[in-house]
Design an enzyme around this catalytic site. Structure first.
Site, short mmCIF file in Angstrom:
data_model
loop_
_atom_site.label_atom_id
_atom_site.label_comp_id
_atom_site.label_asym_id
_atom_site.label_seq_id
_atom_site.Cartn_x
_atom_site.Cartn_y
_atom_site.Cartn_z
N HIS A 110 0.86 -1.18 0.00
CA HIS A 110 0.00 0.00 0.00
C HIS A 110 0.91 1.24 0.00
O HIS A 110 2.04 1.19 0.50
CB HIS A 110 -0.86 0.08 1.27
CG HIS A 110 -1.80 -1.05 1.49
ND1 HIS A 110 -1.42 -2.19 2.14
CD2 HIS A 110 -3.11 -1.19 1.16
CE1 HIS A 110 -2.47 -3.01 2.22
NE2 HIS A 110 -3.50 -2.43 1.63
N ASP A 113 2.36 2.03 3.35
CA ASP A 113 3.30 1.04 3.90
C ASP A 113 4.74 1.47 3.70
O ASP A 113 5.61 1.16 4.51
CB ASP A 113 3.14 -0.32 3.22
CG ASP A 113 1.77 -0.94 3.38
OD1 ASP A 113 1.06 -0.57 4.34
OD2 ASP A 113 1.41 -1.80 2.56
N GLU A 241 -10.74 -6.38 -5.14
CA GLU A 241 -10.65 -7.50 -4.19
C GLU A 241 -12.00 -7.71 -3.49
O GLU A 241 -12.46 -6.84 -2.76
CB GLU A 241 -9.57 -7.22 -3.15
CG GLU A 241 -9.33 -8.39 -2.20
CD GLU A 241 -8.07 -8.22 -1.40
OE1 GLU A 241 -8.05 -8.65 -0.24
OE2 GLU A 241 -7.08 -7.65 -1.94
N GLU A 277 -9.23 -13.59 -2.27
CA GLU A 277 -8.61 -13.99 -1.00
C GLU A 277 -9.44 -15.09 -0.36
O GLU A 277 -10.64 -14.92 -0.15
CB GLU A 277 -8.51 -12.79 -0.06
CG GLU A 277 -7.89 -13.12 1.28
CD GLU A 277 -7.69 -11.91 2.17
OE1 GLU A 277 -8.03 -12.00 3.37
OE2 GLU A 277 -7.21 -10.87 1.66
N HIS A 280 -11.60 -14.08 2.63
CA HIS A 280 -12.77 -13.30 2.22
C HIS A 280 -13.84 -14.22 1.62
O HIS A 280 -15.03 -13.97 1.78
CB HIS A 280 -12.38 -12.22 1.22
CG HIS A 280 -11.46 -11.18 1.78
ND1 HIS A 280 -10.94 -10.17 1.00
CD2 HIS A 280 -10.98 -10.99 3.03
CE1 HIS A 280 -10.16 -9.40 1.76
NE2 HIS A 280 -10.17 -9.88 2.99
N ASP A 348 -0.82 -12.54 1.79
CA ASP A 348 -1.54 -11.55 2.61
C ASP A 348 -1.88 -12.22 3.93
O ASP A 348 -3.03 -12.49 4.24
CB ASP A 348 -2.79 -11.09 1.87
CG ASP A 348 -3.52 -9.98 2.60
OD1 ASP A 348 -3.02 -9.51 3.64
OD2 ASP A 348 -4.60 -9.57 2.14
#
Length: 448
Positions: A110, A113, A241, A277, A280, A348
């Protein structure tokens, strides 16, 4: 060092840890790969090229072990001088040392980050430009590449009610600026994708939400992202996402099927893909394999954030996925379609809060890498044997080979003509076994 040249810090942080190597299934070395042999050929392609693995910047280098019940538990050298430029530079040096010692080809980030804390949008924009130049220098020095970048539109309090869907146009404009800057930085760094995770693109209650306005704004601004991608010559994919909830009670990017419908509504289904993901997927009531199969079927498969959740909990725990069978089931849906092109498997995932040593970062990633490699070998074995594909083809053969199947799928077929055909021929078919248990046994026999 010439004026303006960026110094790459080679001072080791992870002392005493050698580069992780493949040693084979019989190795007892906990810091060695037992299954990930990057040059091994699998289904005609190198293992590294199938998996295209990446390390995420945020969980690995930004998180200090805090949770809502307590302060951080990890002792990371780059956190010593918190959130200033020196800390950001130290973090970057540690990150690239870690990437290279793991021997993985990619990383993801990001915008916030890789920068120090930025008090204003102007500061963030300037800090990101500086960080992108430094990242470019580290990429050149190490050969590690950027899988994707993304703008953090959820942490700053201004984004409490969303970024692109915020009711305040000033906030939405700041979100657009962050995306523009991060997309351009990703392009500068040769990133192969750009991700939008709409963590706060949704609502907590409809009582204060204009759903039409938010969805239309979301579609409008996403179209602008695509336009800017082409304007600057970015060759990678734009990815959304899916996630059903958390932090918002309801998020607009609920799952792959929902996203596809949204993209079709705005004419973006050929331009935008999904970054799936597993954690998710389970939060939305689906399996990892279901989300992969859906994305492949709809033509929007992009990339994967590989992790898993805890089935006892109803939230996003971002654990390293060591479930070889679960990953295998997803891969047998993905690989026949050609696998990942610009996408990859991004870890992740974060170590557990009690796993507080630097070494634990390596143990976690080594386990995750080997789980992916084992799943790839297992899926390849299933595909090469062809038993499941053969059974599935036979189960649906009537649609291709029978006169009735052909008639029902023909251009001239109608509800009435099919119903009349069923009545005229006296159809009264019986059930045929789906052989689920047999097929599950075939999967288990191939697990490595």
């Amino acid at each position: 060092m010439a004026d303006g040249e960026i110094k790459v810090d080679n001072d080791p942080v992870f002392k005493g840890i050698d580069p992780i190597k493949y040693e084979g299934p019989d190795s007892d070395n906990p810091l060695a790969y037992r299954y990930y042999d990057k040059d091994q050929m699998v289904l005609g392609k190198r293992m590294e090229d199938h998996l295209r693995m990446a390390v995420c910047y945020w969980h690995t280098f930004c998180w200090d072990g805090f949770d809502i019940f307590g302060a951080g538990t990890t002792d990371r050298p780059w956190h010593a001088a918190r959130n200033d430029r020196a800390a950001a530079d130290a973090k970057m040096a540690a990150a690239f040392e870690f990437f290279t010692k793991l021997g993985l080809p990619y990383y993801c980030f990001h915008d916030v980050d890789v920068t120090e804390d930025s008090a204003t949008p102007d500061e963030l924009s300037n800090n990101l430009k500086r960080a992108a130049d430094r990242l470019a220098a580290y990429q050149e020095a190490t050969g590690v590449k950027l899988l994707w970048g993304t703008a953090n539109l959820f942490s700053n309090p201004r984004f409490a009610a969303g970024g692109l869907t915020n009711p305040n146009p000033e906030v939405a404009a700041c979100a657009v600026r962050q995306i523009r800057d991060c997309l351009e930085a990703t392009n500068q760094l040769g990133g192969e994708n750009y991700v939008l995770w709409g963590g706060r693109e949704g609502y907590d209650t409809l009582l204060n939400t204009n759903l039409d306005r938010e969805l239309n704004n979301f579609g409008r601004f996403l179209s602008m992202v695509v336009e800017h991608k082409h304007k600057i010559g970015f060759k990678g994919k734009i990815l959304i996402e899916p996630k059903p909830h958390e932090p918002m009670y309801h998020q607009y990017d609920f799952d792959s099927a929902t996203i596809h419908g949204f993209l079709q509504h705005f004419g973006l289904e050929k331009e935008v893909h999904v970054n799936i993901e597993p954690n998710h997927a389970t939060l939305s009531g689906h399996s990892f394999a279901h989300e992969i199969a859906t994305a492949v079927s709809l033509g929007i498969m992009g990339s994967i954030d590989i992790n898993c959740g805890n089935y006892q909990n109803g939230w996003d725990t971002d654990q390293f996925n060591l479930d070889v069978r679960d990953i295998t089931l997803a891969l047998i849906e993905l690989l026949p379609s050609g696998g990942l092109d610009t996408g990859g498997f991004n870890f992740d995932a974060k170590v557990r809060r009690q796993s507080s040593d630097l070494d634990d970062l390596f143990y976690a990633h080594v386990g995750g890498v080997d789980a992916l490699a084992r799943a790839l070998l297992s899926a390849a074995d299933i595909i090469e044997k062809g038993e499941i594909a053969k059974f599935k083809a036979a189960r649906y053969a009537g649609w291709e080979s029978s006169d009735l199947g052909k008639m029902m799928l023909s251009d001239g077929a109608s509800l009435e003509s099919i119903a009349d055909k069923a009545a005229a021929t006296g159809l009264n078919p019986s059930h045929t076994s789906g052989r689920q248990e047999m097929l599950e046994n075939l999967v288990n026999r191939s697990l490595k």
